[in-house]
Design an enzyme around this catalytic site. Sequence first.
Site, PDB file in Angstrom:
ATOM      1  CG  HIS A 299       0.260  -7.754   0.685  1.00 53.94           C
ATOM      2  ND1 HIS A 299       0.255  -6.417   0.370  1.00 53.94           N
ATOM      3  CD2 HIS A 299      -0.543  -7.883   1.760  1.00 53.94           C
ATOM      4  CE1 HIS A 299      -0.517  -5.766   1.219  1.00 53.94           C
ATOM      5  NE2 HIS A 299      -1.012  -6.639   2.086  1.00 53.94           N
TER       6      HIS A 299
ATOM      7  CG  HIS B  88       0.453  -4.889   6.834  1.00 60.20           C
ATOM      8  ND1 HIS B  88       0.676  -6.227   6.581  1.00 60.20           N
ATOM      9  CD2 HIS B  88      -0.576  -4.531   6.038  1.00 60.20           C
ATOM     10  CE1 HIS B  88      -0.168  -6.655   5.662  1.00 60.20           C
ATOM     11  NE2 HIS B  88      -0.960  -5.639   5.322  1.00 60.20           N
TER      12      HIS B  88
ATOM     13  CB  CYS C 119      -9.823  -3.581   2.099  1.00 65.88           C
ATOM     14  SG  CYS C 119     -11.224  -4.664   2.314  1.00 65.88           S
TER      15      CYS C 119
ATOM     16  CG  HIS D  91      -2.495  -1.405   3.360  1.00 62.76           C
ATOM     17  ND1 HIS D  91      -2.738  -1.802   2.064  1.00 62.76           N
ATOM     18  CD2 HIS D  91      -2.398  -2.538   4.085  1.00 62.76           C
ATOM     19  CE1 HIS D  91      -2.784  -3.117   2.008  1.00 62.76           C
ATOM     20  NE2 HIS D  91      -2.578  -3.592   3.227  1.00 62.76           N
TER      21      HIS D  91
ATOM     22  CD  GLU E   2      -9.923   0.263  -3.510  1.00 65.96           C
ATOM     23  OE1 GLU E   2     -10.963  -0.437  -3.486  1.00 65.96           O
ATOM     24  OE2 GLU E   2      -8.956   0.076  -2.754  1.00 65.96           O
TER      25      GLU E   2
ATOM     26  CE1 TYR F  76      -7.268 -10.697   6.546  1.00 59.85           C
ATOM     27  CE2 TYR F  76      -7.525  -8.599   7.664  1.00 59.85           C
ATOM     28  CZ  TYR F  76      -7.285  -9.326   6.508  1.00 59.85           C
ATOM     29  OH  TYR F  76      -7.045  -8.678   5.336  1.00 59.85           O
TER      30      TYR F  76
ATOM     31  CD  GLU G 236      -3.934  -8.665   2.846  1.00 58.09           C
ATOM     32  OE1 GLU G 236      -3.151  -8.178   3.686  1.00 58.09           O
ATOM     33  OE2 GLU G 236      -4.314  -8.036   1.858  1.00 58.09           O
TER      34      GLU G 236
ATOM     35  CD  GLU H   8      -4.481  -6.289   5.924  1.00 58.25           C
ATOM     36  OE1 GLU H   8      -3.949  -5.890   4.877  1.00 58.25           O
ATOM     37  OE2 GLU H   8      -5.718  -6.327   6.079  1.00 58.25           O
TER      38      GLU H   8
ATOM     39  CD1 TRP I  42     -11.869  -8.277   4.574  1.00 59.61           C
ATOM     40  CD2 TRP I  42     -10.316  -9.623   3.718  1.00 59.61           C
ATOM     41  NE1 TRP I  42     -11.632  -7.863   3.288  1.00 59.61           N
ATOM     42  CE2 TRP I  42     -10.675  -8.668   2.740  1.00 59.61           C
ATOM     43  CE3 TRP I  42      -9.338 -10.575   3.397  1.00 59.61           C
ATOM     44  CZ2 TRP I  42     -10.109  -8.642   1.467  1.00 59.61           C
ATOM     45  CZ3 TRP I  42      -8.769 -10.542   2.135  1.00 59.61           C
ATOM     46  CH2 TRP I  42      -9.159  -9.582   1.191  1.00 59.61           C
TER      47      TRP I  42
END
Length: 177
Positions: free
Chosen positions: A25, A32, A67, A69, A87, A104, A113, A115, A160
């Site tokens: 980032h 990604h 959110c 990855h 989290e 987006y 971002e 992704e 997003w």
Amino acid sequence: MPEELIVLLDDDGTEIGTLPKPLVHHGDTPLHRAFSAYLFAADGRLLVTRRALSKQTFPGMWTNTVCGHPGPGEDDAAAIARRAADELGLQVDRLAPVLPDYRYRAEFQGVVENEICPVYTGVFHGEPAPAAAEVEEWELLDWDAFRARQDTEGDAWSPWCREQARLIEATGLLPAA
């Protein structure tokens, strides 16, 4: 703790390699894999989170529940369960894709971002216990209150999340309370 690797993609969504998360980032973020999840309590209220102020991307913004990855070889459901536990200290189930092809690009404070980010709904179990490095605060909102806050608070919400919320409504796939 092992280094988190981000799965890089070409424009067709084909995996082309990985990079350590701290290298991904920046102002020219490569495309990604990612995911977004909207997790609901048993009573139908949505758990929303405010991103920690120390986060590299979109610090301090309100957003959907979680959110993240998926790692190399990790499916979205496993990644969502991992991030919800890490989290927020939560268990999840009944995950369902609602925007499987969502993609987006967004920029804030010079960090981009970029992704391919399937969007899911699901149910969480437990009391949120946020990790300070990830989540500044959280709230439970019914969907109408969530959308009203996005309308009145605008840029306090991640771009997003605002776009996904409108698209989720259009699918008619909101979970019933």
